[in-house]
Design an enzyme around this catalytic site. Sequence first.
Site, PDB file in Angstrom:
ATOM      1  N   GLY A   1      -3.329  12.086   5.876  1.00  0.00           N
ATOM      2  CA  GLY A   1      -2.075  11.593   5.332  1.00  0.00           C
ATOM      3  C   GLY A   1      -1.525  12.449   4.201  1.00  0.00           C
ATOM      4  O   GLY A   1      -1.856  13.627   4.059  1.00  0.00           O
ATOM      5  N   SER A  41      -1.089   2.608 -12.813  1.00  0.00           N
ATOM      6  CA  SER A  41      -0.104   3.530 -13.365  1.00  0.00           C
ATOM      7  C   SER A  41       0.714   2.916 -14.503  1.00  0.00           C
ATOM      8  O   SER A  41       0.983   3.593 -15.507  1.00  0.00           O
ATOM      9  CB  SER A  41       0.828   4.035 -12.258  1.00  0.00           C
ATOM     10  OG  SER A  41       0.135   4.881 -11.372  1.00  0.00           O
ATOM     11  N   LYS A  94       5.206   8.856   0.364  1.00  0.00           N
ATOM     12  CA  LYS A  94       5.272  10.232  -0.125  1.00  0.00           C
ATOM     13  C   LYS A  94       6.104  11.161   0.761  1.00  0.00           C
ATOM     14  O   LYS A  94       6.767  12.075   0.253  1.00  0.00           O
ATOM     15  CB  LYS A  94       3.858  10.792  -0.310  1.00  0.00           C
ATOM     16  CG  LYS A  94       3.078  10.077  -1.410  1.00  0.00           C
ATOM     17  CD  LYS A  94       1.684  10.647  -1.590  1.00  0.00           C
ATOM     18  CE  LYS A  94       0.929   9.897  -2.670  1.00  0.00           C
ATOM     19  NZ  LYS A  94      -0.426  10.453  -2.892  1.00  0.00           N
TER      20      LYS A  94
END
Length: 276
Positions: free
Chosen positions: A130, A19, A68
């Site tokens: 998940g 990223s 998350k």
Amino acid sequence: MTVNRRAAVCGKPIGHSLSPVIHAAGFAAVGLLDWSYTAIECAEAELPQLVAGLGPEWAGLSLTMPLKETALTLAAEASPVAVATGAANTLVRRDDGTWFADNTDVPGMVRVLSDAGLSGSPSVTVLGGGGTARAALAAAAALGATGVTVVTRRPEARAELAPAAAALGLTIAGVDWADAASVFDADAVISTVPKGAADGLALRVAWRPGTVLFDAIYDPWPTPLAAAASANGVRVVSGLDLLLAQALGQFEHFTGVRPAPEAAMREALIAAAGVR
């Protein structure tokens, strides 16, 4: 005085993340030379304190596993898709110091699956339970699916997905991991399980022509599952495809620049992945 703006990706482990490469290339492409994007190793229990300590120079955070679900609880406001999935991969700092949560994994998945030819109320099998699996459910719903087959290693993981499925208007057909190979007869198979977890399926699956395999892993690549699918003529998309697609939405959130400079970000990602 100009304040250098900052953003980062958080998770644990995080050293493998590409990223920073993608976002740095985006900043350079649009002339945001005083912006930086880094990687911060952060466990789930550490995230609230980390976020609370960020100053006004911070534009936002990208969140990967296992953060998350926790990220969503730290936001004053969240997008409908983040609320429905119960997971956020993006936190955006607002002018008043509060945080807005979004899940750009969902439109990212919709894009890569659509680009791979998926359309028209597809049949979908999801491996895993998940946060990325929740995004896969939302993507399936956005593409017109009304039900999804979910394969998990723990039966209780399917129960944990039930609220997200209900919020998205989806029904779930649960399958135990031992029977995973029997439910690859679908328009799309989306694997969200960790590295190595699906390797044993590679030689057990009878691949159907026309199926799209989306394997959310990108390091190492190809996975044994992706290699087997490709060898059998199945269209394969990877975690690299999703990494770029979801980053475009994050970049626009952080900078306000629309559209994100996709060509520059893609080129940087391909170059970095090619040397890994």
